[in-house]
Design a protein around this motif. Structure first.
Motif, PDB file in Angstrom:
ATOM      1  N   PRO A  45       0.791  -1.229   0.000  1.00  0.00           N
ATOM      2  CA  PRO A  45       0.000   0.000   0.000  1.00  0.00           C
ATOM      3  C   PRO A  45       0.821   1.275   0.000  1.00  0.00           C
ATOM      4  O   PRO A  45       0.291   2.345  -0.319  1.00  0.00           O
ATOM      5  CB  PRO A  45      -0.822  -0.117   1.277  1.00  0.00           C
ATOM      6  N   ARG A  46       2.128   1.206   0.341  1.00  0.00           N
ATOM      7  CA  ARG A  46       2.930   2.427   0.454  1.00  0.00           C
ATOM      8  C   ARG A  46       4.189   2.430  -0.411  1.00  0.00           C
ATOM      9  O   ARG A  46       4.534   3.463  -0.991  1.00  0.00           O
ATOM     10  CB  ARG A  46       3.346   2.647   1.917  1.00  0.00           C
ATOM     11  N   SER A  47       4.887   1.316  -0.496  1.00  0.00           N
ATOM     12  CA  SER A  47       6.207   1.300  -1.121  1.00  0.00           C
ATOM     13  C   SER A  47       6.124   0.980  -2.611  1.00  0.00           C
ATOM     14  O   SER A  47       5.818  -0.155  -2.997  1.00  0.00           O
ATOM     15  CB  SER A  47       7.108   0.270  -0.436  1.00  0.00           C
ATOM     16  N   LEU A  48       6.398   1.981  -3.433  1.00  0.00           N
ATOM     17  CA  LEU A  48       6.431   1.756  -4.870  1.00  0.00           C
ATOM     18  C   LEU A  48       7.591   0.841  -5.248  1.00  0.00           C
ATOM     19  O   LEU A  48       7.468   0.003  -6.146  1.00  0.00           O
ATOM     20  CB  LEU A  48       6.552   3.095  -5.606  1.00  0.00           C
TER      21      LEU A  48
ATOM     22  N   LEU B 286      -2.875   8.707 -13.674  1.00  0.00           N
ATOM     23  CA  LEU B 286      -3.426   7.403 -13.293  1.00  0.00           C
ATOM     24  C   LEU B 286      -2.577   6.729 -12.221  1.00  0.00           C
ATOM     25  O   LEU B 286      -2.819   5.585 -11.871  1.00  0.00           O
ATOM     26  CB  LEU B 286      -3.520   6.487 -14.517  1.00  0.00           C
ATOM     27  N   GLY B 287      -1.569   7.432 -11.702  1.00  0.00           N
ATOM     28  CA  GLY B 287      -0.684   6.864 -10.697  1.00  0.00           C
ATOM     29  C   GLY B 287       0.757   7.192 -11.025  1.00  0.00           C
ATOM     30  O   GLY B 287       1.058   7.823 -12.038  1.00  0.00           O
ATOM     31  N   TRP B 288       1.662   6.714 -10.167  1.00  0.00           N
ATOM     32  CA  TRP B 288       3.079   7.028 -10.396  1.00  0.00           C
ATOM     33  C   TRP B 288       3.934   5.789 -10.587  1.00  0.00           C
ATOM     34  O   TRP B 288       5.132   5.803 -10.351  1.00  0.00           O
ATOM     35  CB  TRP B 288       3.609   7.900  -9.271  1.00  0.00           C
ATOM     36  N   HIS B 289       3.335   4.728 -11.085  1.00  0.00           N
ATOM     37  CA  HIS B 289       4.068   3.495 -11.321  1.00  0.00           C
ATOM     38  C   HIS B 289       4.705   3.442 -12.705  1.00  0.00           C
ATOM     39  O   HIS B 289       5.485   2.531 -12.986  1.00  0.00           O
ATOM     40  CB  HIS B 289       3.144   2.289 -11.137  1.00  0.00           C
TER      41      HIS B 289
ATOM     42  N   TRP C  78       7.539  15.742  -8.906  1.00  0.00           N
ATOM     43  CA  TRP C  78       7.689  17.192  -9.072  1.00  0.00           C
ATOM     44  C   TRP C  78       6.631  17.937  -8.253  1.00  0.00           C
ATOM     45  O   TRP C  78       6.936  18.918  -7.572  1.00  0.00           O
ATOM     46  CB  TRP C  78       7.568  17.554 -10.553  1.00  0.00           C
ATOM     47  N   ALA C  79       5.387  17.466  -8.298  1.00  0.00           N
ATOM     48  CA  ALA C  79       4.315  18.137  -7.558  1.00  0.00           C
ATOM     49  C   ALA C  79       4.563  18.088  -6.055  1.00  0.00           C
ATOM     50  O   ALA C  79       4.312  19.071  -5.339  1.00  0.00           O
ATOM     51  CB  ALA C  79       2.973  17.494  -7.896  1.00  0.00           C
ATOM     52  N   LEU C  80       5.062  16.963  -5.548  1.00  0.00           N
ATOM     53  CA  LEU C  80       5.369  16.860  -4.124  1.00  0.00           C
ATOM     54  C   LEU C  80       6.469  17.842  -3.729  1.00  0.00           C
ATOM     55  O   LEU C  80       6.378  18.508  -2.693  1.00  0.00           O
ATOM     56  CB  LEU C  80       5.790  15.427  -3.790  1.00  0.00           C
ATOM     57  N   ALA C  81       7.496  17.947  -4.573  1.00  0.00           N
ATOM     58  CA  ALA C  81       8.597  18.857  -4.269  1.00  0.00           C
ATOM     59  C   ALA C  81       8.142  20.317  -4.300  1.00  0.00           C
ATOM     60  O   ALA C  81       8.634  21.147  -3.533  1.00  0.00           O
ATOM     61  CB  ALA C  81       9.733  18.645  -5.264  1.00  0.00           C
TER      62      ALA C  81
ATOM     63  N   PRO D 179       2.069   9.740  -2.434  1.00  0.00           N
ATOM     64  CA  PRO D 179       1.728  10.386  -1.162  1.00  0.00           C
ATOM     65  C   PRO D 179       0.884  11.643  -1.364  1.00  0.00           C
ATOM     66  O   PRO D 179       0.992  12.331  -2.380  1.00  0.00           O
ATOM     67  CB  PRO D 179       3.103  10.760  -0.582  1.00  0.00           C
ATOM     68  N   ARG D 180       0.021  11.893  -0.386  1.00  0.00           N
ATOM     69  CA  ARG D 180      -0.705  13.156  -0.256  1.00  0.00           C
ATOM     70  C   ARG D 180      -1.466  13.541  -1.527  1.00  0.00           C
ATOM     71  O   ARG D 180      -1.337  14.648  -2.046  1.00  0.00           O
ATOM     72  CB  ARG D 180       0.247  14.279   0.170  1.00  0.00           C
TER      73      ARG D 180
END
Length: 353
Positions: A6-9, A127-130, A140-143, A165-166
């Motif tokens: 659920p958390r670790s890509l 659709l995700g970051w995989h 980039w958005a998180l940073a 995340p977030r």
């Protein structure tokens, strides 16, 4: 059951890489030869930034990794409802007819992060970051502390990739939202429905009254979630028992799938041309855990699931989506939202950033 990762890509990618080793070795080898034979092209920018002007205010960035029908239905169908300026980051060389009008400009970029910062982007959606573009967009958005969203684009199994995340998850249903969230407190959720199923429901009036009797079994040998022993075994058993046609998934092109197809053909199983669009099917549809079962049901076709000796998560999957097993009543058509999911997504995005 929740997501296995659920958390670790990174852990999810390790699991993904452990599946179907022969196929990955083939892709690695062919990739080496492709790179050796195309060194000049490798220096060209790998992405295109498609841009459209709009109302004043923060812009929306859409990260698109695939041109599959599900990807485009989930992300690009919201464009007619978005009034703000929009940028779409996609791999170079892909055909996106939705972005071909005179309102759009197109810029080749090698390092997207260097270009995105000055555009005035206030929110992002993928659709995700995989996959590569999604990973670039969300990191980039998180940073930059920019709000992000992910659209659910298919039916969810425990092997779905973890969410960034977030972000805000725009899910098909409250049940899917809780399943995909898997207890994470950094994920907000909104249930908006499925654009894919919404479109299928609004095409259902074209379903003929005189349906064909012969069932079609939807192939899923390409999937990493189940072994071919289960997926090919279920297909073979069902097609032989019910004189059903086997419809290979378009991704069933690797050596092991081709061997399985040959074995099935020798056992007298007939194949349907997978080039025929799913929405043109005119008879009963059966699958192990395919979203195509829901698409068929919403179009008014009789649809079932079938899977002897499938693990517990498959039965939980069937229950979450209301899928019915072969031999009983067909799967009821999924209930659709009153408003088009793409319109709802656009409204949510207009309020972000």
């Amino acid at each position: 059951m929740a997501l296995i990762h659920p958390r670790s890509l990174e852990r999810w990618q390790e699991w993904q890489n452990s599946r179907h080793r022969a196929r990955q070795i083939k892709h690695t080898v062919t990739g080496v030869f492709r790179r050796r034979g195309d060194e000049a092209a490798s220096s060209a920018p790998g992405f295109v930034l498609h841009s459209r002007e709009g109302d004043a205010g923060p812009r929306l960035l859409i990260g698109l990794d695939s041109t599959s029908p599900t990807s485009r239905a989930s992300l690009l169908t919201a464009l007619p409802y978005v009034r703000r300026g929009v940028d779409v980051l996609a791999p170079a060389g892909v055909d996106l007819p939705e972005l071909s009008g005179s309102d759009w400009t197109h810029q080749n970029v090698a390092i997207p992060q260097a270009v995105l910062r000055g555009l005035g982007i206030g929110s992002v959606i993928t659709l995700g970051w995989h996959l590569e573009v999604g990973r670039i967009v969300h990191e980039w958005a998180l940073a930059e502390e920019i709000s992000g969203a992910v659209v659910q684009h298919g039916a969810l199994t425990p092997f779905a990739p973890p969410l960034p995340p977030r972000i805000t998850l725009l899910a098909w249903s409250d049940a899917d939202a809780e399943f995909y969230r898997s207890g994470r407190q950094d994920i907000e959720t909104r249930a908006v429905g499925s654009q894919l199923l919404w479109q299928a429901a609004h095409e259902s009036e074209d379903t003929p009254a005189d349906l064909e009797e012969r069932p079609v079994f939807l192939g899923q040998m390409h999937g990493a979630e189940l072994s071919r022993r289960i997926t090919a075994g279920a297909a073979t058993t069902f097609c032989r028992a019910e004189n059903a046609l086997y419809r290979p998934h378009p991704a069933e092109t690797d050596a092991l799938s081709r061997v399985a197809h040959s074995v099935m053909a020798r056992r007298g199983i007939e194949f349907q041309d997978s080039a025929i669009p799913l929405h043109e099917l005119r008879g009963p549809v059966v699958g192990v855990f395919s979203t195509g079962v829901l698409e068929a049901a919403v179009r008014g076709l009789p649809a079932w699931v079938y899977g002897p000796r499938t693990p517990t998560w498959v039965h939980e999957f069937w229950d979450r989506y209301g899928m019915r097993t072969w031999g009983g009543d067909p799967t009821p058509a999924p209930v659709q939202p009153a408003d088009e999911p793409s319109r709802l997504i656009a409204q949510i995005l207009e309020g972000a950033g």
